[in-house]
Scaffold this motif. Sequence first.
Motif, PDB file in Angstrom:
ATOM      1  N   ASP A  75       0.842  -1.195   0.000  1.00 20.15           N
ATOM      2  CA  ASP A  75       0.000   0.000   0.000  1.00 20.15           C
ATOM      3  C   ASP A  75       0.879   1.246   0.000  1.00 20.15           C
ATOM      4  O   ASP A  75       1.615   1.496   0.955  1.00 20.15           O
ATOM      5  CB  ASP A  75      -0.910  -0.020   1.227  1.00 20.15           C
ATOM      6  CG  ASP A  75      -1.901   1.138   1.238  1.00 20.15           C
ATOM      7  OD1 ASP A  75      -1.947   1.880   0.227  1.00 20.15           O
ATOM      8  OD2 ASP A  75      -2.616   1.296   2.236  1.00 20.15           O
ATOM      9  N   THR A  77      -0.398   4.332  -0.251  1.00 20.45           N
ATOM     10  CA  THR A  77      -1.195   5.481   0.163  1.00 20.45           C
ATOM     11  C   THR A  77      -0.363   6.346   1.109  1.00 20.45           C
ATOM     12  O   THR A  77       0.260   5.854   2.035  1.00 20.45           O
ATOM     13  CB  THR A  77      -2.472   5.020   0.872  1.00 20.45           C
ATOM     14  OG1 THR A  77      -3.220   4.182  -0.013  1.00 20.45           O
ATOM     15  CG2 THR A  77      -3.317   6.210   1.291  1.00 20.45           C
ATOM     16  N   THR A  80       3.172  10.732  -2.292  1.00 21.88           N
ATOM     17  CA  THR A  80       2.835  11.417  -3.535  1.00 21.88           C
ATOM     18  C   THR A  80       3.745  10.895  -4.639  1.00 21.88           C
ATOM     19  O   THR A  80       4.890  10.510  -4.373  1.00 21.88           O
ATOM     20  CB  THR A  80       3.026  12.939  -3.396  1.00 21.88           C
ATOM     21  OG1 THR A  80       4.400  13.209  -3.074  1.00 21.88           O
ATOM     22  CG2 THR A  80       2.132  13.494  -2.299  1.00 21.88           C
ATOM     23  N   ASP A 114      -9.030  -6.740  -8.180  1.00 18.34           N
ATOM     24  CA  ASP A 114      -8.892  -6.716  -6.736  1.00 18.34           C
ATOM     25  C   ASP A 114      -9.003  -8.127  -6.164  1.00 18.34           C
ATOM     26  O   ASP A 114      -9.600  -9.017  -6.791  1.00 18.34           O
ATOM     27  CB  ASP A 114      -9.972  -5.817  -6.134  1.00 18.34           C
ATOM     28  CG  ASP A 114      -9.604  -5.343  -4.736  1.00 18.34           C
ATOM     29  OD1 ASP A 114      -8.502  -5.659  -4.265  1.00 18.34           O
ATOM     30  OD2 ASP A 114     -10.440  -4.644  -4.125  1.00 18.34           O
ATOM     31  N   ALA A 168       2.929   4.688 -10.459  1.00 14.75           N
ATOM     32  CA  ALA A 168       1.561   4.358 -10.873  1.00 14.75           C
ATOM     33  C   ALA A 168       0.711   3.951  -9.670  1.00 14.75           C
ATOM     34  O   ALA A 168      -0.453   4.352  -9.553  1.00 14.75           O
ATOM     35  CB  ALA A 168       1.581   3.236 -11.911  1.00 14.75           C
ATOM     36  N   TRP A 169       1.276   3.174  -8.754  1.00 17.58           N
ATOM     37  CA  TRP A 169       0.539   2.772  -7.546  1.00 17.58           C
ATOM     38  C   TRP A 169       0.242   3.976  -6.665  1.00 17.58           C
ATOM     39  O   TRP A 169      -0.828   4.053  -6.056  1.00 17.58           O
ATOM     40  CB  TRP A 169       1.349   1.747  -6.762  1.00 17.58           C
ATOM     41  CG  TRP A 169       1.458   0.416  -7.433  1.00 17.58           C
ATOM     42  CD1 TRP A 169       0.670  -0.066  -8.436  1.00 17.58           C
ATOM     43  CD2 TRP A 169       2.421  -0.610  -7.154  1.00 17.58           C
ATOM     44  NE1 TRP A 169       1.082  -1.322  -8.813  1.00 17.58           N
ATOM     45  CE2 TRP A 169       2.152  -1.685  -8.043  1.00 17.58           C
ATOM     46  CE3 TRP A 169       3.477  -0.721  -6.259  1.00 17.58           C
ATOM     47  CZ2 TRP A 169       2.892  -2.858  -8.044  1.00 17.58           C
ATOM     48  CZ3 TRP A 169       4.230  -1.883  -6.260  1.00 17.58           C
ATOM     49  CH2 TRP A 169       3.937  -2.942  -7.145  1.00 17.58           C
ATOM     50  N   THR A 171      -0.033   7.108  -7.744  1.00 20.77           N
ATOM     51  CA  THR A 171      -0.924   8.017  -8.462  1.00 20.77           C
ATOM     52  C   THR A 171      -2.377   7.595  -8.323  1.00 20.77           C
ATOM     53  O   THR A 171      -3.268   8.430  -8.104  1.00 20.77           O
ATOM     54  CB  THR A 171      -0.534   8.075  -9.952  1.00 20.77           C
ATOM     55  OG1 THR A 171       0.832   8.491 -10.071  1.00 20.77           O
ATOM     56  CG2 THR A 171      -1.433   9.031 -10.714  1.00 20.77           C
ATOM     57  N   LYS A 172      -2.627   6.292  -8.429  1.00 24.31           N
ATOM     58  CA  LYS A 172      -3.998   5.776  -8.333  1.00 24.31           C
ATOM     59  C   LYS A 172      -4.036   4.610  -7.352  1.00 24.31           C
ATOM     60  O   LYS A 172      -4.040   3.439  -7.759  1.00 24.31           O
ATOM     61  CB  LYS A 172      -4.500   5.339  -9.710  1.00 24.31           C
ATOM     62  CG  LYS A 172      -4.660   6.479 -10.705  1.00 24.31           C
ATOM     63  CD  LYS A 172      -5.258   5.985 -12.014  1.00 24.31           C
ATOM     64  CE  LYS A 172      -5.486   7.135 -12.980  1.00 24.31           C
ATOM     65  NZ  LYS A 172      -6.073   6.646 -14.273  1.00 24.31           N
ATOM     66  N   PRO A 173      -4.063   4.914  -6.047  1.00 24.50           N
ATOM     67  CA  PRO A 173      -4.068   3.832  -5.048  1.00 24.50           C
ATOM     68  C   PRO A 173      -5.236   2.871  -5.209  1.00 24.50           C
ATOM     69  O   PRO A 173      -5.108   1.688  -4.907  1.00 24.50           O
ATOM     70  CB  PRO A 173      -4.157   4.597  -3.712  1.00 24.50           C
ATOM     71  CG  PRO A 173      -3.628   5.961  -4.011  1.00 24.50           C
ATOM     72  CD  PRO A 173      -4.032   6.239  -5.420  1.00 24.50           C
ATOM     73  N   SER A 174      -6.374   3.370  -5.728  1.00 25.47           N
ATOM     74  CA  SER A 174      -7.547   2.504  -5.889  1.00 25.47           C
ATOM     75  C   SER A 174      -7.347   1.466  -6.979  1.00 25.47           C
ATOM     76  O   SER A 174      -8.099   0.488  -7.059  1.00 25.47           O
ATOM     77  CB  SER A 174      -8.784   3.345  -6.210  1.00 25.47           C
ATOM     78  OG  SER A 174      -8.602   4.052  -7.432  1.00 25.47           O
ATOM     79  N   GLU A 175      -6.326   1.669  -7.833  1.00 23.93           N
ATOM     80  CA  GLU A 175      -6.048   0.711  -8.909  1.00 23.93           C
ATOM     81  C   GLU A 175      -4.779  -0.091  -8.631  1.00 23.93           C
ATOM     82  O   GLU A 175      -4.270  -0.782  -9.519  1.00 23.93           O
ATOM     83  CB  GLU A 175      -5.935   1.442 -10.242  1.00 23.93           C
ATOM     84  CG  GLU A 175      -7.231   2.126 -10.664  1.00 23.93           C
ATOM     85  CD  GLU A 175      -7.120   2.847 -11.995  1.00 23.93           C
ATOM     86  OE1 GLU A 175      -6.099   2.647 -12.692  1.00 23.93           O
ATOM     87  OE2 GLU A 175      -8.034   3.611 -12.327  1.00 23.93           O
ATOM     88  N   ASN A 176      -4.273   0.009  -7.425  1.00 24.82           N
ATOM     89  CA  ASN A 176      -3.105  -0.775  -7.034  1.00 24.82           C
ATOM     90  C   ASN A 176      -3.585  -2.106  -6.455  1.00 24.82           C
ATOM     91  O   ASN A 176      -3.980  -2.187  -5.293  1.00 24.82           O
ATOM     92  CB  ASN A 176      -2.277  -0.012  -6.001  1.00 24.82           C
ATOM     93  CG  ASN A 176      -1.163  -0.863  -5.407  1.00 24.82           C
ATOM     94  OD1 ASN A 176      -0.777  -1.889  -5.956  1.00 24.82           O
ATOM     95  ND2 ASN A 176      -0.651  -0.435  -4.263  1.00 24.82           N
TER      96      ASN A 176
END
Length: 256
Positions: A75, A77, A80, A114, A168-169, A171-176
């Motif tokens: 994770d 999150t 930046t 997911d 990339a992870w 930038t878009k944590p919801s898509e990691n």
Amino acid sequence: MLHRRLMLLAACLFSIATSASGAVLSPFADAYLHRATSAPFLADINWDDPYRSGYRYLRVGGNDNYNLVSLLRFDLTGFTPSAIASDGLLRLHGSSGSDASDSVRYLFNPLLKDWDEQTVTWNSFATTPNGDLDPALFETTGWSHTVGPEPFTGSAFDIAIPKATLIAWATKPSENFGFLIRTDTPLSETLWYSKEVLYLAGISDVAAWAPTLSFSVHSVPEPSTGALLACGFLGLMASIRRRTPCLGSAENRLPL
């Protein structure tokens, strides 16, 4: 003298802006998936159950009769994208080596679906029950790492993860969704310790066996540091202004 002061201030600003520190993360989730042509029921088992054999391992391998792959997610999150300053270093510790006589290549592919480590099974990512993994559920382009035969003697196994993937992870944590670990080299099995190894009782230094992801991050100066630099800069500008004669001053006017 003035020129020297400006250079010193610029050097201080550059040093603070480019300084970096290290981040070390433990997995958010990890699991392994198992299937066998002779035992289709294995593809429906979640192996993260603490009562099952292999609960504390990530397993990769296989042959014509069975397959093992692993999943890992970290994770990011709170980081930046601009803070990430380097490639990542994935560190795994193996409990045994492969029985391959040649080098072994491990493949790492970012996942597009997911998953929950307490419910995921082989069939969660298969095209059909006990079938092959669905290529639409992970990126076919990833990265790889090759090692020689019998690589594990309890030492660390280090794999580089591209900086672009970390960004990339972040930038878009919801898509990691983490990544898939597999091999295209026929072998019986490779085992790494999972994060569940932390629950082993009575073993010293067990925390050092768990997977980690480390990378460098750009340090952000504390507000007090920024304020001091701003005051120094303003003071220097004021000094410059005092030393620069005004164009309209008496000593600067030319005689007519």
